[in-house]
Every structure is written in C-alpha cells, then in structure tokens.
Design a protein around this motif. Structure first.
Motif, PDB file in Angstrom:
ATOM      1  N   ARG A  43       4.337 -28.542   7.718  1.00  0.00           N
ATOM      2  CA  ARG A  43       4.326 -28.119   6.317  1.00  0.00           C
ATOM      3  C   ARG A  43       2.911 -28.215   5.767  1.00  0.00           C
ATOM      4  N   VAL A  44       2.407 -27.077   5.326  1.00  0.00           N
ATOM      5  CA  VAL A  44       1.003 -26.953   4.923  1.00  0.00           C
ATOM      6  C   VAL A  44       0.913 -26.664   3.432  1.00  0.00           C
ATOM      7  N   LEU A  45       0.008 -27.359   2.765  1.00  0.00           N
ATOM      8  CA  LEU A  45      -0.318 -27.094   1.361  1.00  0.00           C
ATOM      9  C   LEU A  45      -1.778 -26.691   1.290  1.00  0.00           C
ATOM     10  N   ALA A  46      -2.081 -25.633   0.540  1.00  0.00           N
ATOM     11  CA  ALA A  46      -3.466 -25.195   0.338  1.00  0.00           C
ATOM     12  C   ALA A  46      -3.726 -25.067  -1.153  1.00  0.00           C
ATOM     13  N   ILE A  47      -4.876 -25.586  -1.607  1.00  0.00           N
ATOM     14  CA  ILE A  47      -5.218 -25.598  -3.027  1.00  0.00           C
ATOM     15  C   ILE A  47      -6.572 -24.930  -3.220  1.00  0.00           C
ATOM     16  N   ASP A  48      -6.589 -23.868  -4.032  1.00  0.00           N
ATOM     17  CA  ASP A  48      -7.815 -23.117  -4.307  1.00  0.00           C
ATOM     18  C   ASP A  48      -8.838 -23.940  -5.073  1.00  0.00           C
ATOM     19  N   GLY A  49     -10.074 -23.427  -5.056  1.00  0.00           N
ATOM     20  CA  GLY A  49     -11.103 -23.931  -5.950  1.00  0.00           C
ATOM     21  C   GLY A  49     -11.008 -23.267  -7.309  1.00  0.00           C
ATOM     22  N   GLY A  50     -11.716 -23.831  -8.299  1.00  0.00           N
ATOM     23  CA  GLY A  50     -11.685 -23.244  -9.635  1.00  0.00           C
ATOM     24  C   GLY A  50     -12.147 -24.182 -10.732  1.00  0.00           C
ATOM     25  N   GLY A  51     -12.803 -25.285 -10.377  1.00  0.00           N
ATOM     26  CA  GLY A  51     -13.320 -26.186 -11.394  1.00  0.00           C
ATOM     27  C   GLY A  51     -12.226 -26.801 -12.247  1.00  0.00           C
ATOM     28  N   ILE A  52     -12.440 -26.823 -13.546  1.00  0.00           N
ATOM     29  CA  ILE A  52     -11.501 -27.459 -14.466  1.00  0.00           C
ATOM     30  C   ILE A  52     -10.129 -26.800 -14.395  1.00  0.00           C
ATOM     31  N   ARG A  53     -10.075 -25.564 -13.919  1.00  0.00           N
ATOM     32  CA  ARG A  53      -8.785 -24.867 -13.768  1.00  0.00           C
ATOM     33  C   ARG A  53      -7.884 -25.524 -12.723  1.00  0.00           C
ATOM     34  N   GLY A  54      -8.414 -26.499 -11.980  1.00  0.00           N
ATOM     35  CA  GLY A  54      -7.605 -27.242 -11.021  1.00  0.00           C
ATOM     36  C   GLY A  54      -6.446 -27.984 -11.656  1.00  0.00           C
ATOM     37  N   VAL A  55      -6.455 -28.108 -12.983  1.00  0.00           N
ATOM     38  CA  VAL A  55      -5.319 -28.739 -13.652  1.00  0.00           C
ATOM     39  C   VAL A  55      -4.036 -27.930 -13.420  1.00  0.00           C
ATOM     40  N   ILE A  56      -4.155 -26.622 -13.186  1.00  0.00           N
ATOM     41  CA  ILE A  56      -2.970 -25.773 -12.994  1.00  0.00           C
ATOM     42  C   ILE A  56      -2.229 -26.142 -11.714  1.00  0.00           C
ATOM     43  N   PRO A  57      -2.865 -26.124 -10.523  1.00  0.00           N
ATOM     44  CA  PRO A  57      -2.106 -26.518  -9.328  1.00  0.00           C
ATOM     45  C   PRO A  57      -1.666 -27.979  -9.362  1.00  0.00           C
ATOM     46  N   THR A  58      -2.436 -28.836 -10.036  1.00  0.00           N
ATOM     47  CA  THR A  58      -2.035 -30.242 -10.110  1.00  0.00           C
ATOM     48  C   THR A  58      -0.732 -30.390 -10.891  1.00  0.00           C
ATOM     49  N   MET A  59      -0.563 -29.605 -11.953  1.00  0.00           N
ATOM     50  CA  MET A  59       0.693 -29.649 -12.701  1.00  0.00           C
ATOM     51  C   MET A  59       1.855 -29.094 -11.871  1.00  0.00           C
ATOM     52  N   VAL A  60       1.596 -28.095 -11.047  1.00  0.00           N
ATOM     53  CA  VAL A  60       2.643 -27.586 -10.157  1.00  0.00           C
ATOM     54  C   VAL A  60       3.057 -28.676  -9.172  1.00  0.00           C
ATOM     55  N   LEU A  61       2.085 -29.405  -8.637  1.00  0.00           N
ATOM     56  CA  LEU A  61       2.404 -30.477  -7.698  1.00  0.00           C
ATOM     57  C   LEU A  61       3.146 -31.621  -8.391  1.00  0.00           C
ATOM     58  N   ALA A  62       2.796 -31.895  -9.638  1.00  0.00           N
ATOM     59  CA  ALA A  62       3.535 -32.914 -10.395  1.00  0.00           C
ATOM     60  C   ALA A  62       4.997 -32.494 -10.551  1.00  0.00           C
ATOM     61  N   GLU A  63       5.231 -31.190 -10.737  1.00  0.00           N
ATOM     62  CA  GLU A  63       6.600 -30.687 -10.833  1.00  0.00           C
ATOM     63  C   GLU A  63       7.335 -30.854  -9.508  1.00  0.00           C
ATOM     64  N   LEU A  64       6.661 -30.570  -8.395  1.00  0.00           N
ATOM     65  CA  LEU A  64       7.286 -30.756  -7.090  1.00  0.00           C
ATOM     66  C   LEU A  64       7.614 -32.221  -6.848  1.00  0.00           C
ATOM     67  N   GLU A  65       6.690 -33.111  -7.209  1.00  0.00           N
ATOM     68  CA  GLU A  65       6.957 -34.544  -7.037  1.00  0.00           C
ATOM     69  C   GLU A  65       8.123 -34.988  -7.906  1.00  0.00           C
ATOM     70  N   SER A  66       8.199 -34.434  -9.118  1.00  0.00           N
ATOM     71  CA  SER A  66       9.281 -34.794 -10.023  1.00  0.00           C
ATOM     72  C   SER A  66      10.633 -34.327  -9.481  1.00  0.00           C
TER      73      SER A  66
END
Length: 350
Positions: A43-66
């Motif tokens: 199972r592979v996870l890949a996270i793009d670059g994007g500076g401060i916009r990294g808050v977007i994938p982090t919130m998606v991961l918080a949803e997955l953890e939840s």
C-alpha cells in the motif's frame, strides 16, 4: 546569512551499482475465502509538493485516520513525498520514544498553523533582495524541522519512505530512500536534513548543502518530481514485481487561474522566474496522474485533488486568511470525495 552544510552522505554513483536486494517493503497478506489463496499487497501513499498548500493533503490524511482509527504510517507500507509532501511524510513516520507515531495528521495540521509564520521569514527587506537572492532565510525552516523531527533518522521511520530532491552536482534527480539506507547503499541522515533537502525550493530558499567526501547541493524535488507517485510505483515494481499494489496520491490543490497571452507575451526571465515553477509543478503532477490511471486498475489507484477556487495558489501565503481558505478547500475535497474515501478505507482494511 548562509546556512551551514547540514549532514553527511556517502554515495556510490548509481551507474556503478550492482543489483542489491533491498530490505523488503512491508507487505500485507490477504487470504481469499474457502480457497485459501493469498494476495500479497503493498500500500503506497504519495504526497505532492506545494508549500503551505500541504495543509490540504494533511487534512485528507486526518480524515483517513479518523475513519479508520489507524495512524497513516500503519495504514501504508511506503510513503513518498516531495517538498512539503516530504516533510509531511517524515512527520507522520517519526517515532515517539515508545515506538508509536510522534504525530497524528491532525497534529501536523496544527504545525502548519503554528510554524508557517516561523518558516517564511524574509532573508532581506528590499524588493531587490527578493529578485537577486532567495526570498526566505533558511535557518528558520531548519530550526522548525529540528524542533518537530528531533533526532530521528530516516532509517527510524515507522514505514518505508521515499523523498525526492535534485542533485545540482550530479545534475540529476536524487531520491532519499529508506530501503537503500537500510540496505547499506546510502548513509543514514537525520530526518530534518532529508526534509531540508526535499524542500529547498528555488528562489524561495537557499539550496541545501549536504556534506560528504566533497559535498552535494540539493534543490527541492518539485523541479523534477512534484508528484512522487510514479517514482514510488517504479520502486515497488523494481523489487516486488509479483505483488499487488494500491496507490493513493494526494495533491496540494490545482491552480485554476488562466495566464492570458496578453499578460505573458512580453515576459522575460524576471517575470517568469516564479510562475514557471507553478507551471512545471502542475504539469508534471497531471502527467503522472494520467500515466498511473492507464497503468493501474481503478480499484488500485486513487488521486484526490481539488481545484483552488478560493485559496491562493502561492506556496508561501501563510496568512491566517489563506490558511482558512486552504482548509475550506480541503473540506470541500473531503466532502466531494466521500465515496472515494470510503473505497480507500475499505481497501486499506482488507
């Protein structure tokens, strides 16, 4: 102020390496009903670059953890990240003293809110300085990385990790690969050093100088692999051809503002310097998405990305207003991707 060299790395030129069986990526075994047949899945996870916009994938991961009640480093066997995606990768794979994850995805979101103003500290106060030099002082991002990643090394990561960078000495992409480190092909480095190397964005931060016998100078991996999903895919295929693969790829928001001909027709080097980085990053990410959609079946590949209709596309707009807008974009992505998130959770639980 110039930053000090930040680590030690001894490496063998890739062209001279003999084939080596790397330390295995963690593999999941699923038994199929009465037949007793088994399926081996990575199972592979890949996270793009994007500076401060990294808050977007982090919130998606918080949803997955939840939804799953499981830490990201336990949900996935291999996490690949570029730039801020690489920093998020390291944060979620950092071990606490008791061996559990030091940070949840929800806590990493809090880091964005607290640390963003500490990272984007101007290196100079004149307009000319920002044109002729990097915009931000590197010692602040280094101090932030040390504070949150501590003394952990890449080999300590709770799951395997891949981080992208660009080697200015060799003039080729460079990948910080926990599997190669554990196999003895690369020297281990502190996580904060790896985070600095993958996020050394041109015109924003000074390149990261990595000491070795001689030295290496690293740029942000976004210049060559802003979406690291294809590299992660290739790495798994390289060593695990007989295994099934599941890939979840998370974007940091797609730019939607058109750049009109009348606006750019007379642009020169100075005007293109920053916009071209966004163009390259967006274009490369879309290409990787298209390639993986053709190469993997629909049940094995998910790409979650959102058009930036409200938040700024700037990688360094850490204002409270824009952070709020980025979080709103992430919430919109989560809501519109509810079915996909359910599918991902079901696949991760199987």
């Amino acid at each position: 102020m110039a930053a000090s060299p930040i680590g030690v790395r001894v490496t063998t030129p890739r062209s001279n390496r003999s084939p080596v069986i790397l330390t295995p990526i963690r593999v999941r075994v699923t038994t199929l009903g009465p037949t007793g047949a088994t399926i081996l899945t990575i199972r592979v996870l890949a996270i793009d670059g994007g500076g401060i916009r990294g808050v977007i994938p982090t919130m998606v991961l918080a949803e997955l953890e939840s939804r799953t009640g499981i830490a990201t480093s336990a949900l996935f066997d291999l996490i690949a990240g570029t730039s801020i995606g690489g920093i998020i990768t390291l944060g979620l794979a950092t071990p606490a003293p008791d061996g559990t994850p030091a940070w949840t995805a929800r806590e990493v979101i809090g880091m964005f809110e607290r640390a963003s103003h500490e990272i984007f500290v101007p290196a100079g106060h004149s307009v000319l300085h920002g044109v002729l030099h990097h915009r931000y002082a590197s010692e602040y991002i280094e101090a932030t990385l040390i504070r949150y990643l501590g003394n952990s090394k890449v080999s300590d990561a709770l799951c395997d990790v891949l981080l992208t960078a660009y080697d200015l000495d060799a003039r080729e992409p460079y990948f910080i690969n926990s599997m190669e480190i554990k196999a003895g092909l690369e020297h281990d480095v502190p996580m904060w050093v790896a985070g600095r190397a993958t996020s050394a964005a041109p015109t924003y931060f000074e390149p990261a100088q990595i000491l070795a016998p001689g030295s290496r100078v690293m740029l942000d991996g976004a210049v060559c692999a802003n979406n690291p999903a294809m590299y992660a895919f290739a790495e798994v295929v390289k060593y695990k051809r007989s295994f099934e693969m599941m890939v979840v790829s998370l974007g940091t928001g797609s730019s939607t503002r058109p750049i009109a001909h009348h606006e750019v027709k007379d642009w020169g080097l100075a005007q293109w310097a920053r916009p071209i980085l966004h163009v390259v990053m967006d274009g490369a990410s879309h290409v990787v998405d298209r390639q993986l959609r053709e190469m993997l079946p629909a049940h094995a590949y998910w790409r979650l990305q959102v058009d930036l209709t409200r938040a700024s596309e700037a990688m360094d707009d850490a204002s409270s207003e824009n952070l709020g807008d980025l979080m709103a974009e992430a919430e919109r992505l989560i809501k519109s991707s509810d079915r996909e998130l359910d599918g991902i959770c079901a696949a991760l639980a199987s």
